[in-house]
Design an enzyme around this catalytic site. Structure first.
Site, PDB file in Angstrom:
ATOM      1  N   GLY A  14       0.834  -1.211   0.000  1.00  0.00           N
ATOM      2  CA  GLY A  14       0.000   0.000   0.000  1.00  0.00           C
ATOM      3  C   GLY A  14       0.860   1.249   0.000  1.00  0.00           C
ATOM      4  NE  ARG A  24      14.559  16.163  -1.668  1.00  0.00           N
ATOM      5  CZ  ARG A  24      14.948  16.695  -0.515  1.00  0.00           C
ATOM      6  NH1 ARG A  24      14.781  16.029   0.623  1.00  0.00           N
ATOM      7  NH2 ARG A  24      15.514  17.880  -0.493  1.00  0.00           N
ATOM      8  CB  VAL A  26      17.088   6.009  -0.223  1.00  0.00           C
ATOM      9  CG1 VAL A  26      17.938   4.887  -0.817  1.00  0.00           C
ATOM     10  CG2 VAL A  26      16.341   5.512   1.014  1.00  0.00           C
ATOM     11  NE  ARG A  75      -1.190  -5.181  -1.175  1.00  0.00           N
ATOM     12  CZ  ARG A  75      -1.790  -4.017  -0.872  1.00  0.00           C
ATOM     13  NH1 ARG A  75      -2.652  -3.478  -1.696  1.00  0.00           N
ATOM     14  NH2 ARG A  75      -1.517  -3.411   0.269  1.00  0.00           N
ATOM     15  CG  ASP A 106       2.898  -6.926   7.940  1.00  0.00           C
ATOM     16  OD1 ASP A 106       2.283  -6.616   6.905  1.00  0.00           O
ATOM     17  OD2 ASP A 106       2.386  -7.556   8.884  1.00  0.00           O
ATOM     18  N   GLY A 107       4.126  -7.033   4.663  1.00  0.00           N
ATOM     19  CA  GLY A 107       4.232  -7.946   3.521  1.00  0.00           C
ATOM     20  C   GLY A 107       5.532  -7.690   2.774  1.00  0.00           C
ATOM     21  CB  THR A 108       7.041  -4.470   1.727  1.00  0.00           C
ATOM     22  OG1 THR A 108       5.885  -4.105   0.978  1.00  0.00           O
ATOM     23  CG2 THR A 108       8.287  -3.949   1.059  1.00  0.00           C
ATOM     24  CB  THR A 129       1.726   1.137   6.287  1.00  0.00           C
ATOM     25  OG1 THR A 129       0.333   0.975   6.572  1.00  0.00           O
ATOM     26  CG2 THR A 129       2.503   0.796   7.541  1.00  0.00           C
ATOM     27  CG  ASP A 131      -3.264   0.594   7.998  1.00  0.00           C
ATOM     28  OD1 ASP A 131      -4.101   1.505   7.897  1.00  0.00           O
ATOM     29  OD2 ASP A 131      -3.249  -0.404   7.256  1.00  0.00           O
ATOM     30  CG  ASP A 133      -0.323  -2.027  10.664  1.00  0.00           C
ATOM     31  OD1 ASP A 133       0.624  -1.488  10.062  1.00  0.00           O
ATOM     32  OD2 ASP A 133      -1.163  -2.738  10.094  1.00  0.00           O
ATOM     33  NE  ARG A 175      -9.083  -3.684   4.486  1.00  0.00           N
ATOM     34  CZ  ARG A 175      -8.206  -3.804   3.487  1.00  0.00           C
ATOM     35  NH1 ARG A 175      -7.490  -4.898   3.332  1.00  0.00           N
ATOM     36  NH2 ARG A 175      -8.018  -2.815   2.639  1.00  0.00           N
ATOM     37  CB  THR A 218     -25.972  20.665  20.264  1.00  0.00           C
ATOM     38  OG1 THR A 218     -24.632  21.043  19.997  1.00  0.00           O
ATOM     39  CG2 THR A 218     -26.570  21.560  21.336  1.00  0.00           C
TER      40      THR A 218
HETATM   41  P1  ADP Z   1       2.365  -4.330   2.582  1.00  0.00           P
HETATM   42  O1  ADP Z   1       3.833  -4.300   2.313  1.00  0.00           O
HETATM   43  O2  ADP Z   1       1.748  -2.966   2.524  1.00  0.00           O
HETATM   44  O3  ADP Z   1       2.051  -5.123   3.839  1.00  0.00           O
HETATM   45  P2  ADP Z   1       1.463  -6.635   0.999  1.00  0.00           P
HETATM   46  O4  ADP Z   1       1.103  -7.448   2.191  1.00  0.00           O
HETATM   47  O5  ADP Z   1       0.534  -6.645  -0.159  1.00  0.00           O
HETATM   48  O6  ADP Z   1       1.679  -5.083   1.352  1.00  0.00           O
HETATM   49  O7  ADP Z   1       2.900  -7.104   0.503  1.00  0.00           O
HETATM   50  C1  ADP Z   1       3.535  -6.495  -0.600  1.00  0.00           C
HETATM   51  C2  ADP Z   1       4.214  -7.536  -1.453  1.00  0.00           C
HETATM   52  O8  ADP Z   1       5.250  -8.186  -0.697  1.00  0.00           O
HETATM   53  C3  ADP Z   1       3.340  -8.690  -1.930  1.00  0.00           C
HETATM   54  O9  ADP Z   1       2.552  -8.358  -3.059  1.00  0.00           O
HETATM   55  C4  ADP Z   1       4.388  -9.737  -2.274  1.00  0.00           C
HETATM   56  O10 ADP Z   1       4.960  -9.475  -3.534  1.00  0.00           O
HETATM   57  C5  ADP Z   1       5.443  -9.502  -1.193  1.00  0.00           C
HETATM   58  N1  ADP Z   1       5.255 -10.490  -0.113  1.00  0.00           N
HETATM   59  C6  ADP Z   1       4.380 -10.452   0.911  1.00  0.00           C
HETATM   60  N2  ADP Z   1       4.461 -11.556   1.684  1.00  0.00           N
HETATM   61  C7  ADP Z   1       5.404 -12.345   1.100  1.00  0.00           C
HETATM   62  C8  ADP Z   1       5.953 -13.647   1.382  1.00  0.00           C
HETATM   63  N3  ADP Z   1       5.513 -14.374   2.426  1.00  0.00           N
HETATM   64  N4  ADP Z   1       6.902 -14.120   0.550  1.00  0.00           N
HETATM   65  C9  ADP Z   1       7.357 -13.415  -0.496  1.00  0.00           C
HETATM   66  N5  ADP Z   1       6.866 -12.197  -0.831  1.00  0.00           N
HETATM   67  C10 ADP Z   1       5.905 -11.654  -0.052  1.00  0.00           C
END
Ligand code: ADP
Length: 327
Positions: A14, A24, A26, A75, A106-108, A129, A131, A133, A175, A218
């Site tokens: 996100g 910038r 970095v 994503r 955290d996905g990233t 992010t 959020d 979080d 969420r 009110t």
């Molecule tokens: P955010 O970074 O905002 O939490 P996402 O959860 O969508 O967003 O994660 C971003 C991207 O990171 C995903 O689309 C994927 O390419 C990569 N990613 C997330 N989890 C994993 C994982 N377990 N293994 C490998 N790549 C991951």
């Protein structure tokens, strides 16, 4: 010393205001140390497709004040596979990239950790992010800006609410995290705040509203985080209205406008400090870390600890304060 000559930087997941300011920082910190920088577009998707561009100081001119991310974000399910990451590594190697700075949630971070372990490539992660979080930092990039956007909207809603004896339910992003709801609720003087982390029963909320009514309020504002267990602002409003219909009830869903906008001064400075810190950590040999702010200090936490300590906790004291303010 280390053998880093070229750093790759990307934004993923996100988007959040402040990401551009971090890119910038970095780029310019790396150039200051005579390193070269590759911009990786569209996060892991661009890494797999080799969507790269060499970045110089002028490449990041006039982005400090812009929301979103000039490197775009995506994503990428393919990066979750061994084959996908192999393609990414081949492109990274061919481009001469020796270290990475990842900006995202955290996905990233999880993707970065797996990739770094598989190919022994150093990575520093910057939390971006709205959020707020992520473990390892008190604040993430974009959170302050999103709060300011929400507060501005609440102030406007309050003007119209006060003129008409209205009860407003304002739904804000979050969420799984009630950070925006809590902070914006306190800063906006909301009468009640519904958080995903807490089970607030509708009857409990009505009791709070009854008390506020007895105090001759009110108008009232209830902030509902989108992940509230009662099912969002429309559902909460409908159920409250069934039992408590003294006020004219309205709902406002703020939605994606919370993600955009020019970053606040706080986010610009935080992003600049974090970007600077991330490059310096790589140069000092940190090979798998996240950057955070603790109190007023920029610090680093190992990626492993940051991802293990996933469950970010809301500030209980601030929750109490928000309740006391409604006396
Ligand atoms: P955010 O970074 O905002 O939490 P996402 O959860 O969508 O967003 O994660 C971003 C991207 O990171 C995903 O689309 C994927 O390419 C990569 N990613 C997330 N989890 C994993 C994982 N377990 N293994 C490998 N790549 C991951």
């Amino acid at each position: 010393m280390n053998n880093i000559r070229r750093i790759g930087v990307y934004t993923s997941g996100g988007d959040a205001p402040g990401m551009n300011a971090a890119i910038r920082a970095v780029v310019r910190t790396a150039l200051y140390h005579d390193l070269e920088v590759t911009g990786i577009f569209r996060g892991y998707e661009g890494m797999i497709e080799g969507d790269f561009k060499n970045l110089v100081s002028r490449s990041v001119s006039s982005i400090l004040q812009k929301g979103g991310t000039m490197l775009k974000s995506a994503r990428c399910p393919e990066f979750r596979t061994v084959e996908g990451r192999k393609k990414a590594y081949e492109n990274i190697k061919a481009a001469g990239i020796d270290a990475l700075v990842a900006i995202g949630g955290d996905g990233t971070f999880t993707g970065a950790q797996i990739f770094s372990n598989e190919y022994n490539i150093p990575v520093m992660c910057i939390p971006g992010t709205i959020d707020n979080d992520l473990a390892g930092t008190d604040y993430t990039l974009g959170f302050d800006t999103a709060n300011n956007t929400v507060i501005e909207s609440i102030d406007k809603i309050k003007d119209t609410a006060a003129s008409h004896n209205r009860l407003f339910f304002v739904e804000v992003m979050g969420r799984d995290s009630g950070s925006i709801a809590l902070y914006a609720g306190v800063a906006g003087g909301a009468e009640a705040i519904m958080l995903p982390e807490k089970d607030t029963a509708i009857d409990e909320l009505i009791e709070m509203l009854e008390v506020a009514k007895e105090r001759n309020k009110t108008s009232m504002i209830v902030i509902v985080a989108e992940g509230d267990k009662n099912g969002g602002a429309y559902n909460v409003a409908k159920r409250v209205k069934e039992k408590f219909d003294f006020y004219d009830t309205k709902v406002s869903i703020l939605g994606h406008l919370q993600r955009g906008g020019s970053p606040s001064s706080f986010d610009r400075i935080l992003a600049t400090r974090m970007g600077y810190f991330a490059v310096n950590e790589l140069l000092s040999g940190n090979s798998q870390g996240t950057v955070g702010i603790r109190g007023s200090k920029i610090t680093s936490t190992s990626l492993e600890d940051a991802l293990k300590g996933k469950e970010f906790k809301l500030d209980e004291e601030l929750i109490t304060i928000s309740e006391v303010m409604n006396i």
